[in-house]
Structures are given as C-alpha cells and as structure tokens.
Design a protein around this motif. Structure first.
Motif, PDB file in Angstrom:
ATOM      1  N   ALA A 125       0.071  69.341 -47.508  1.00  0.00           N
ATOM      2  CA  ALA A 125       0.964  68.506 -48.319  1.00  0.00           C
ATOM      3  C   ALA A 125       0.509  67.048 -48.343  1.00  0.00           C
ATOM      4  O   ALA A 125       0.833  66.313 -49.283  1.00  0.00           O
ATOM      5  CB  ALA A 125       2.396  68.604 -47.804  1.00  0.00           C
ATOM      6  N   GLU A 126      -0.243  66.632 -47.348  1.00  0.00           N
ATOM      7  CA  GLU A 126      -0.738  65.253 -47.297  1.00  0.00           C
ATOM      8  C   GLU A 126      -2.049  65.065 -48.049  1.00  0.00           C
ATOM      9  O   GLU A 126      -2.505  63.941 -48.222  1.00  0.00           O
ATOM     10  CB  GLU A 126      -0.941  64.831 -45.844  1.00  0.00           C
ATOM     11  CG  GLU A 126       0.348  64.705 -45.094  1.00  0.00           C
ATOM     12  CD  GLU A 126       0.234  63.758 -43.931  1.00  0.00           C
ATOM     13  OE1 GLU A 126      -0.672  62.912 -43.915  1.00  0.00           O
ATOM     14  OE2 GLU A 126       1.072  63.871 -43.048  1.00  0.00           O
ATOM     15  N   LEU A 127      -2.658  66.159 -48.458  1.00  0.00           N
ATOM     16  CA  LEU A 127      -3.960  66.097 -49.102  1.00  0.00           C
ATOM     17  C   LEU A 127      -3.832  66.325 -50.604  1.00  0.00           C
ATOM     18  O   LEU A 127      -2.890  66.961 -51.062  1.00  0.00           O
ATOM     19  CB  LEU A 127      -4.893  67.155 -48.489  1.00  0.00           C
ATOM     20  CG  LEU A 127      -5.103  67.047 -46.983  1.00  0.00           C
ATOM     21  CD1 LEU A 127      -5.859  68.258 -46.460  1.00  0.00           C
ATOM     22  CD2 LEU A 127      -5.825  65.756 -46.632  1.00  0.00           C
TER      23      LEU A 127
ATOM     24  N   ASN B 103      -6.577  57.219 -44.253  1.00  0.00           N
ATOM     25  CA  ASN B 103      -7.595  56.709 -45.156  1.00  0.00           C
ATOM     26  C   ASN B 103      -7.572  57.569 -46.406  1.00  0.00           C
ATOM     27  O   ASN B 103      -7.359  58.765 -46.337  1.00  0.00           O
ATOM     28  CB  ASN B 103      -8.979  56.781 -44.506  1.00  0.00           C
ATOM     29  CG  ASN B 103      -9.085  55.844 -43.337  1.00  0.00           C
ATOM     30  OD1 ASN B 103      -8.980  54.649 -43.493  1.00  0.00           O
ATOM     31  ND2 ASN B 103      -9.280  56.398 -42.154  1.00  0.00           N
ATOM     32  N   ARG B 104      -7.770  56.968 -47.532  1.00  0.00           N
ATOM     33  CA  ARG B 104      -7.739  57.715 -48.795  1.00  0.00           C
ATOM     34  C   ARG B 104      -9.170  58.008 -49.230  1.00  0.00           C
ATOM     35  O   ARG B 104      -9.910  57.098 -49.588  1.00  0.00           O
ATOM     36  CB  ARG B 104      -7.013  56.924 -49.881  1.00  0.00           C
ATOM     37  CG  ARG B 104      -5.567  56.718 -49.558  1.00  0.00           C
ATOM     38  CD  ARG B 104      -4.829  58.036 -49.641  1.00  0.00           C
ATOM     39  NE  ARG B 104      -3.462  57.854 -49.180  1.00  0.00           N
ATOM     40  CZ  ARG B 104      -2.756  58.825 -48.653  1.00  0.00           C
ATOM     41  NH1 ARG B 104      -3.262  60.020 -48.501  1.00  0.00           N
ATOM     42  NH2 ARG B 104      -1.528  58.606 -48.266  1.00  0.00           N
ATOM     43  N   PHE B 105      -9.546  59.258 -49.154  1.00  0.00           N
ATOM     44  CA  PHE B 105     -10.831  59.684 -49.701  1.00  0.00           C
ATOM     45  C   PHE B 105     -10.690  61.110 -50.190  1.00  0.00           C
ATOM     46  O   PHE B 105      -9.881  61.878 -49.694  1.00  0.00           O
ATOM     47  CB  PHE B 105     -11.978  59.536 -48.693  1.00  0.00           C
ATOM     48  CG  PHE B 105     -11.730  60.117 -47.325  1.00  0.00           C
ATOM     49  CD1 PHE B 105     -11.992  61.455 -47.054  1.00  0.00           C
ATOM     50  CD2 PHE B 105     -11.258  59.315 -46.292  1.00  0.00           C
ATOM     51  CE1 PHE B 105     -11.780  61.985 -45.787  1.00  0.00           C
ATOM     52  CE2 PHE B 105     -11.039  59.844 -45.020  1.00  0.00           C
ATOM     53  CZ  PHE B 105     -11.310  61.180 -44.769  1.00  0.00           C
TER      54      PHE B 105
ATOM     55  N   LEU C 144     -10.718  65.085 -40.782  1.00  0.00           N
ATOM     56  CA  LEU C 144      -9.349  65.414 -41.181  1.00  0.00           C
ATOM     57  C   LEU C 144      -8.360  64.417 -40.585  1.00  0.00           C
ATOM     58  O   LEU C 144      -7.441  63.960 -41.265  1.00  0.00           O
ATOM     59  CB  LEU C 144      -9.002  66.833 -40.742  1.00  0.00           C
ATOM     60  CG  LEU C 144      -7.633  67.360 -41.177  1.00  0.00           C
ATOM     61  CD1 LEU C 144      -7.515  67.394 -42.698  1.00  0.00           C
ATOM     62  CD2 LEU C 144      -7.393  68.737 -40.585  1.00  0.00           C
ATOM     63  N   GLY C 145      -8.564  64.045 -39.326  1.00  0.00           N
ATOM     64  CA  GLY C 145      -7.691  63.071 -38.677  1.00  0.00           C
ATOM     65  C   GLY C 145      -7.719  61.720 -39.350  1.00  0.00           C
ATOM     66  O   GLY C 145      -6.707  61.016 -39.389  1.00  0.00           O
TER      67      GLY C 145
ATOM     68  N   ALA D  92      -0.918  59.838 -38.799  1.00  0.00           N
ATOM     69  CA  ALA D  92      -1.031  59.964 -37.339  1.00  0.00           C
ATOM     70  C   ALA D  92      -0.056  60.988 -36.777  1.00  0.00           C
ATOM     71  O   ALA D  92      -0.421  61.773 -35.892  1.00  0.00           O
ATOM     72  CB  ALA D  92      -0.803  58.607 -36.681  1.00  0.00           C
ATOM     73  N   ASP D  93       1.182  61.009 -37.273  1.00  0.00           N
ATOM     74  CA  ASP D  93       2.158  61.962 -36.737  1.00  0.00           C
ATOM     75  C   ASP D  93       1.787  63.403 -37.087  1.00  0.00           C
ATOM     76  O   ASP D  93       1.967  64.313 -36.277  1.00  0.00           O
ATOM     77  CB  ASP D  93       3.576  61.629 -37.193  1.00  0.00           C
ATOM     78  CG  ASP D  93       3.762  61.645 -38.695  1.00  0.00           C
ATOM     79  OD1 ASP D  93       2.768  61.505 -39.444  1.00  0.00           O
ATOM     80  OD2 ASP D  93       4.923  61.799 -39.131  1.00  0.00           O
ATOM     81  N   GLU D  94       1.225  63.608 -38.277  1.00  0.00           N
ATOM     82  CA  GLU D  94       0.795  64.952 -38.659  1.00  0.00           C
ATOM     83  C   GLU D  94      -0.426  65.384 -37.838  1.00  0.00           C
ATOM     84  O   GLU D  94      -0.541  66.535 -37.426  1.00  0.00           O
ATOM     85  CB  GLU D  94       0.482  65.011 -40.151  1.00  0.00           C
ATOM     86  CG  GLU D  94       0.474  66.405 -40.691  1.00  0.00           C
ATOM     87  CD  GLU D  94       1.766  67.140 -40.400  1.00  0.00           C
ATOM     88  OE1 GLU D  94       1.704  68.213 -39.765  1.00  0.00           O
ATOM     89  OE2 GLU D  94       2.845  66.653 -40.774  1.00  0.00           O
TER      90      GLU D  94
END
Length: 124
Positions: free
Chosen positions: A111-113, A64-66, A33-34, A39-41
């Motif tokens: 929200a980032e995923l 990283n985009r996966f 997940l990290g 990084a801030d999230e």
C-alpha cells in the motif's frame, strides 16, 4: 525462522547462490525496501524477521521516493548484478519474507508503494 534457515531459503531460491550471496541479496533487497517505505511499516515487517536481518529494513532513512526501476538499480548495485538479476533476487528475498510475515503485513507494505512495484510481489 532462524537466520540460517532464512538465508538458506534465499540461497535455495537464487540458483547457484552461495550463503554469502544470499546474505548480500537479503541486505540489498531489504535495505532498498526500507529506504522506500515508512519507518513504522519497516519496523512492523522487521519484527517477523530474524534479528540478524531485521535491521536491514530499519536502519536506512525512510520514505524516499523512487520508482521500481530505481529500486532495482539499488539492488543491482549492492549485489553487483544486472537489474534483471536484481529483480529475480528481490523477488526471491520477498518470497521468503512473505512466507514468514503475518497475512496482511505485505499488503501494508504494498500500500505504500506505487503500482510499478507489482512485479516485486509476483513470487511473494
């Protein structure tokens, strides 16, 4: 929550898991997940976790985009399991994280995923 309480709860949620397997599951899930979120999230979410596991979120290279399948493959590889088992493992870990995170913190992570990560939060 203390480290032993956190890993004990993960162990309880993963049927038949030893404490070592619970720690490995936590490390695999949080590090994957990290790697995926900013990084801030990662730091915000790590701040509510025991210090023995918070660095799993903060040490990897971030953003990283996966997709979700690749996420599960990373967890499976790190826990030496199948992707089906990896999904249950990741859900168990995120469920414990959700119980300890402030109300909106997991919403910020979600929200980032991409939408395909939805099953990760089914238990959380």
């Amino acid at each position: 929550m203390q480290f032993h309480e956190f890993t004990g709860e993960v162990q309880h949620r993963i049927e038949g898991a030893t404490q070592g397997e619970a720690v490995r599951a936590t490390r695999a899930t949080l590090s994957a997940l990290g790697e995926r979120i900013a990084a801030d999230e990662a730091a915000d979410l790590a701040a509510v976790l025991p210090m023995e596991v918070d660095w799993y979120l903060t040490y990897p290279d971030h953003r990283n985009r996966f997709d979700y399948d690749a996420f599960l493959e990373r967890v499976a590889e790190r826990t030496d399991s199948t992707t089906a088992d990896a999904e249950a493992t990741a859900q168990a870990v995120l469920g414990v994280v959700a119980e300890n995170a402030p109300a909106g913190e997991l919403d910020d992570v979600r929200a980032e995923l991409t939408a395909d990560y939805g099953p990760l939060f089914d238990v959380a």
